[in-house]
Motif scaffolding. Structure first.
Motif, PDB file in Angstrom:
ATOM      1  N   ALA A   1       0.830  -1.210   0.000  1.00 14.04           N
ATOM      2  CA  ALA A   1       0.000   0.000   0.000  1.00 14.04           C
ATOM      3  C   ALA A   1       0.863   1.257   0.000  1.00 14.04           C
ATOM      4  O   ALA A   1       0.549   2.229  -0.696  1.00 14.04           O
ATOM      5  CB  ALA A   1      -0.938  -0.006   1.200  1.00 14.04           C
TER       6      ALA A   1
ATOM      7  N   HIS B   1       2.390   1.988  -3.404  1.00 17.89           N
ATOM      8  CA  HIS B   1       1.425   2.470  -4.393  1.00 17.89           C
ATOM      9  C   HIS B   1       0.640   3.695  -3.896  1.00 17.89           C
ATOM     10  O   HIS B   1      -0.406   4.021  -4.460  1.00 17.89           O
ATOM     11  CB  HIS B   1       0.472   1.337  -4.779  1.00 17.89           C
ATOM     12  CG  HIS B   1       1.160   0.239  -5.518  1.00 17.89           C
ATOM     13  ND1 HIS B   1       1.435   0.296  -6.864  1.00 17.89           N
ATOM     14  CD2 HIS B   1       1.673  -0.942  -5.092  1.00 17.89           C
ATOM     15  CE1 HIS B   1       2.061  -0.802  -7.233  1.00 17.89           C
ATOM     16  NE2 HIS B   1       2.228  -1.564  -6.172  1.00 17.89           N
TER      17      HIS B   1
ATOM     18  N   LYS C   1      -1.270   4.292  -1.354  1.00 23.16           N
ATOM     19  CA  LYS C   1      -2.660   4.044  -0.962  1.00 23.16           C
ATOM     20  C   LYS C   1      -3.022   4.651   0.389  1.00 23.16           C
ATOM     21  O   LYS C   1      -4.200   4.672   0.754  1.00 23.16           O
ATOM     22  CB  LYS C   1      -2.955   2.529  -0.924  1.00 23.16           C
ATOM     23  CG  LYS C   1      -2.859   1.873  -2.280  1.00 23.16           C
ATOM     24  CD  LYS C   1      -3.892   2.439  -3.226  1.00 23.16           C
ATOM     25  CE  LYS C   1      -3.817   1.779  -4.576  1.00 23.16           C
ATOM     26  NZ  LYS C   1      -4.781   2.345  -5.518  1.00 23.16           N
TER      27      LYS C   1
ATOM     28  N   THR D   1      -7.930  -1.062   0.758  1.00 21.49           N
ATOM     29  CA  THR D   1      -6.476  -1.036   0.602  1.00 21.49           C
ATOM     30  C   THR D   1      -5.891  -2.431   0.771  1.00 21.49           C
ATOM     31  O   THR D   1      -5.012  -2.848   0.017  1.00 21.49           O
ATOM     32  CB  THR D   1      -5.863  -0.062   1.634  1.00 21.49           C
ATOM     33  OG1 THR D   1      -6.410   1.241   1.406  1.00 21.49           O
ATOM     34  CG2 THR D   1      -4.354  -0.011   1.541  1.00 21.49           C
TER      35      THR D   1
ATOM     36  N   PHE E   1      -6.546  -4.477  -2.278  1.00 23.81           N
ATOM     37  CA  PHE E   1      -5.604  -4.082  -3.330  1.00 23.81           C
ATOM     38  C   PHE E   1      -4.278  -4.823  -3.130  1.00 23.81           C
ATOM     39  O   PHE E   1      -3.743  -5.431  -4.055  1.00 23.81           O
ATOM     40  CB  PHE E   1      -5.379  -2.565  -3.306  1.00 23.81           C
ATOM     41  CG  PHE E   1      -4.305  -2.113  -4.238  1.00 23.81           C
ATOM     42  CD1 PHE E   1      -4.589  -1.894  -5.583  1.00 23.81           C
ATOM     43  CD2 PHE E   1      -3.001  -1.914  -3.790  1.00 23.81           C
ATOM     44  CE1 PHE E   1      -3.596  -1.484  -6.457  1.00 23.81           C
ATOM     45  CE2 PHE E   1      -2.006  -1.507  -4.658  1.00 23.81           C
ATOM     46  CZ  PHE E   1      -2.297  -1.290  -5.991  1.00 23.81           C
TER      47      PHE E   1
END
Length: 172
Positions: free
Chosen positions: A69, A72, A74, A146, A149
């Motif tokens: 996370a 990226h 997030k 999240t 993901f």
């Protein structure tokens, strides 16, 4: 329910519509209130169970969620700039406040709680409980998004490639 059940959307609408009409007729206000209690428990316990499953099934352990996370972005709250034409932190915050404040006056579930409260004090307590629970419950769902993901980034073979974004959680 459509991603979870093998029925056509129109059939689901008819079934749910019939249940929504029949159930209050049979159970009355008390039945509706108890349904709300069960729904609240499911809304809180269900996501906690999902989060537990996500955390325990990461190949490199729960910290992998935070690592992926972070890589990226997030956990970013977005731009803190002053623009109102893009989704800055301030625009999203204002939208969230306005949208959620309107629920206290027009959402049937909220209004139902006011009307059925034993006193004005109980109704006020219901308002404050709903308002204060909104932040942690929302944060929980944002974190689940999240975590999903990261989960599917770490294990892409577990998610069919044509899965729509709003079908990821039901697929999980």
């Amino acid at each position: 329910l459509q991603p979870l059940l093998p029925y056509d959307l129109r059939v689901l609408i008819l079934i749910i519509g019939a249940l929504v009409i029949i159930y209050p007729m049979l159970g009355g206000t008390e039945g509706v209130i108890w349904t709300g209690v069960v729904q609240s428990l499911v809304l809180i316990l269900g996501p906690l169970v999902c989060l537990g499953v996500l955390l325990s099934n990461m190949p490199a352990g729960p910290s992998q969620i935070f690592r992926i996370a972070t890589e990226h972005h997030k956990f970013s709250f977005g731009s803190f700039g002053a623009s109102i034409s893009t989704s800055t932190f301030w625009v999203v915050l204002a939208y969230g406040i306005v949208t959620n404040l309107q629920n206290f006056g027009i959402d049937q579930a909220y209004v139902q709680r006011y009307i059925t409260a034993r006193s004005d004090r109980d109704a006020g307590r219901s308002v404050w409980m709903g308002a204060l629970l909104y932040i942690p419950i929302s944060a929980l769902f944002f974190f689940i998004g999240t975590a999903l993901f990261a989960f599917y980034r770490a294990q892409p073979d577990l998610l069919p490639p044509d899965t729509k974004p709003d079908h990821v959680f039901p697929h999980f």
